[in-house]
Write an enzyme that holds these catalytic residues in place. Structure first.
Site, PDB file in Angstrom:
ATOM      1  CB  VAL A  15      -0.972   0.106   1.242  1.00  0.00           C
ATOM      2  CG1 VAL A  15      -1.902   1.228   1.036  1.00  0.00           C
ATOM      3  CG2 VAL A  15      -1.676  -1.265   1.061  1.00  0.00           C
ATOM      4  CB  VAL A  20       9.887   3.514  -0.304  1.00  0.00           C
ATOM      5  CG1 VAL A  20      10.223   2.259   0.405  1.00  0.00           C
ATOM      6  CG2 VAL A  20      10.730   4.689   0.198  1.00  0.00           C
ATOM      7  NE  ARG A  51      -2.814  10.735  -2.582  1.00  0.00           N
ATOM      8  CZ  ARG A  51      -2.074  11.629  -1.989  1.00  0.00           C
ATOM      9  NH1 ARG A  51      -2.447  11.946  -0.689  1.00  0.00           N
ATOM     10  NH2 ARG A  51      -0.968  11.734  -2.644  1.00  0.00           N
ATOM     11  CD  GLU A 136      16.099  -2.668  10.686  1.00  0.00           C
ATOM     12  OE1 GLU A 136      16.142  -3.579  11.472  1.00  0.00           O
ATOM     13  OE2 GLU A 136      16.686  -1.628  11.080  1.00  0.00           O
ATOM     14  CB  VAL A 139      15.013   4.042  12.660  1.00  0.00           C
ATOM     15  CG1 VAL A 139      16.299   4.857  13.149  1.00  0.00           C
ATOM     16  CG2 VAL A 139      13.737   4.364  13.371  1.00  0.00           C
ATOM     17  N   GLY A 141      16.943   4.041   7.187  1.00  0.00           N
ATOM     18  CA  GLY A 141      16.808   3.438   5.968  1.00  0.00           C
ATOM     19  C   GLY A 141      17.303   2.467   5.862  1.00  0.00           C
ATOM     20  CE  LYS A 212      14.326   8.978   9.672  1.00  0.00           C
ATOM     21  NZ  LYS A 212      15.175   9.764   8.391  1.00  0.00           N
TER      22      LYS A 212
END
Lengths: 434, 434
Positions: A15, A20, A51, A136, A139, A141, A212
């Site tokens: 989703v 990314v 969207r 994971e 924070v 990447g 983070k």
């Protein structure tokens, strides 16, 4: 090697199809065989949702079922795990997370804002349902720091965890440093290059790093997430002269998110710091991220890597999916939610350390004496005081480095000088990493 | 917080009570409450075993049952996991490991030598029994690099993994660098300070680093462990002048274990390298360890920390125990043993890179020409050539840095010069990390 797969494929609903999301699709395609060997089964995207269905994302979405109503995903038996890459602390991401975890659907997210604000509640939902809540990618990447804190350093009492948690800020600061340029100019260039958002405030005002840090602190200390207690200052007011002064003193300026835990409470702060050259954070350049954790047995652990971008972030998201496929996961916050301590915020004023203060002042007699008197009266001991640029029409800069002392004294110094017509702008304070 | 424990205590038998064993006992005592919260249950040592019962280890062993015959541990129902800290590739450690895993007893070890030589067979035993075989402490001490490779970077195809894997060597090299001293002198001091063993060859000849590299390579690439294919050179022949030349060229010398995987096979080598100053490994000083992994999505990951010592190693051992207590573990080598690829060793001669060559030669006309001719005839292109110390009674040093070229050409250069009476000692070759 199909015969080696222990399980049926792990069926994923994805989703959010931004940068990314596209990276996750590309990664699962590119490394499919290797991932299947490592995960014990293929990891397959079966459904996608975002969207706007018609946006061109440069990746072939035709193999996947398009789902208009993402809220249906939580209860679909043909989906094993939902990956949320929408972002935003509240709104659709939070609704989806709550629906999935309440329905017992494993949930993977890169959403640091949502976790910083609602992580405790979400972890409780995951715990109640006995399903994975993994994050994971939220924070630093691609750097496995969540795993590093939750598992790698789990045997330790961590005294502090800190790091460079925002690549945009680090890019701007290190570019200013290398090229001797000003903040506004470098920010503008970073925006043109796509390294900074058109509205950069989330990054450069430290909010992203504070999200983070909140997550890292909870994992490191076994305390409840407490975003509201993070004191946050960004990098807008760092000027080229600060970087030059710091360099002359043997420091580099980095936006550091730092959390410390102790008997006096939990201290959490994001602010630009002077980092000594012999500290590994001083060598973290460009858009890299890095995290340091100091444990009572392991000593200092240092993790560095790419903290953003589609590839690194996708790497972290898929690492979470592999953990889910392997059935290697547990409490989202490293222990049951009820076992987390409710730690009170520490009084920053009682922290002891050195600080850098920079004033822009009128070029006239008595100003240095006025500043020196304020520091003396506030109990600040000065290690060095430098005035430069006396020929500037718009005032001169005075930079002070203090000896170690309580931070409240630095604050008192500024209070004493507040309203003085010698000061041409609000003074800049940066603490020194020791 | 006893009410929050999900499980009965995890009952541990600890075999081997040297420095690390003592560290594990102290850690489990010191951080007992925190570990219980994180693990979901207390982790308790119930039985201990070592060669000599009467040795004073500076730690109170009276709470624990002493077991003379460690081979009884594998089948005891009142022991949930055995921790092996004896060391040694074969002998009692291997016997114990095989007994435990065959009997279905979870097994935690810090034994890099045993894993490098017998890891495949042990992983197969663990897999067959469906129990944990964990070894975070075997590589890079307290740094969670096993977890980083097995899980954190699991989504990536790793092209190379490399690092500083031996703290003794790094201490010696960085001390030589900072103090301008010679190898023998610094080694002697390191031995006196307890940083190097009385018989240091395991460390300084690169064998220990090769063991660790073998393990990292298998995890990074999904290939079978192949210790015999590691080309290993230590640091005995690094001289102060090498470090000075490297510094003048912008490099630092580090003992680097490096593994690369590609269509041409698996390349594994431990040798001193010239590391450019802008590479994070150049800033790893003293006894620290560091590991770099380069993945096709995550980019470059960098882990740094303390690679030895009781505290850091115990931290890794107990992290493994926490994983066992949490029931978060799986295939020891990140995938089923049968899924690991049998990769052929790569021909190092075909690798392309730059190299540093140092000759100690007679101080007489024609020697430089002889070396230059040998490089030319071997197809080596020279980037720089420096002769220094012409006033030395025992010959002069000639240092060459090559342009990038196939490594076989460097070897051929040495072959061409072999037997020349211009050379006063075997030439030194170090490759340059790019």
């Amino acid at each position: 090697m199909t015969n080696l797969h222990r399980h049926a494929p792990l069926r994923v609903a994805l989703v959010g199809l931004g940068t990314v999301g596209g990276g996750v699709i590309r990664l699962l395609q590119t490394n499919a065989d290797l991932i299947a060997r490592r995960a014990g089964c293929p990891i397959q995207i079966v459904a996608i949702s975002a969207r706007d269905r018609n946006k061109d994302r440069g990746v072939d979405l035709s193999p996947y079922e398009w789902v208009d109503d993402m809220t249906t995903l939580a209860t679909r038996d043909d989906i094993d795990v939902v990956v949320e890459l929408i972002g935003g602390a509240d709104g659709p991401a939070l609704t989806l997370a709550r629906q999935c975890l309440s329905a017992g659907k494993p949930f993977v997210t890169a959403n640091k804002a949502m976790l910083a604000h609602h992580g405790l509640g979400l972890a409780a939902l995951a715990e109640k349902a006995g399903v994975a809540l993994k994050y994971e990618a939220a924070v630093a990447g691609g750097i496995p720091v969540i795993k590093g804190m939750r598992e790698g350093a789990a045997a330790n009492e961590i005294s502090r965890v800190y790091g460079i948690l925002n690549g945009t800020c680090n890019y701007i600061l290190t570019t200013m440093e290398k090229e001797g340029r000003g903040f506004d100019e470098v920010l503008k260039e970073a925006q043109e290059l796509g390294y900074a958002e058109a509205d950069p405030s989330f990054d450069i005002d430290g909010v992203d790093a504070a999200h983070k840090l909140t997550i890292l602190a909870s994992l490191a200390f076994g305390t409840e997430l407490d975003f509201d207690a993070v004191a946050t200052t960004g990098i807008r007011h760092v000027i080229a002269a600060d970087i030059a002064e710091a360099a002359a003193l043997g420091y580099r300026i980095r936006l550091v998110g730092m959390a410390e835990n102790g008997p006096d409470g939990l201290f959490q702060r994001v602010h630009p710091m002077l980092v000594p050259l012999d500290h590994p954070l001083a060598h973290v350049d460009g858009s890299l991220n890095a995290v340091v954790a100091e444990g009572n047995f392991v000593g200092r652990l240092f993790f560095q890597g790419r903290g953003a971008g589609d590839g690194p972030t996708a790497s972290a998201v898929v690492a979470d999916l592999i953990d889910v496929a392997r059935d290697e996961y547990g409490d989202a916050l490293a222990m049951p939610v009820a076992a987390l301590a409710q730690q009170k915020p520490a009084d920053a004023g009682k922290r002891v350390g050195r600080a850098y203060l920079r004033f822009k002042v009128q070029d006239r007699p008595g100003v240095l004496a006025e500043i020196a008197a304020a520091t003396r009266d506030a109990g600040v001991s000065i290690e060095s005081m430098i005035q430069r640029g006396a020929n500037q029409a718009d005032g001169v800069l005075v930079a002070i480095v203090t000896h170690a002392g309580e931070e409240r004294c630095v604050r008192e110094t500024l209070d004493r000088l507040a309203g003085s017509d010698s000061l041409l702008q609000t003074p800049m304070v940066m603490h020194i990493l020791d």
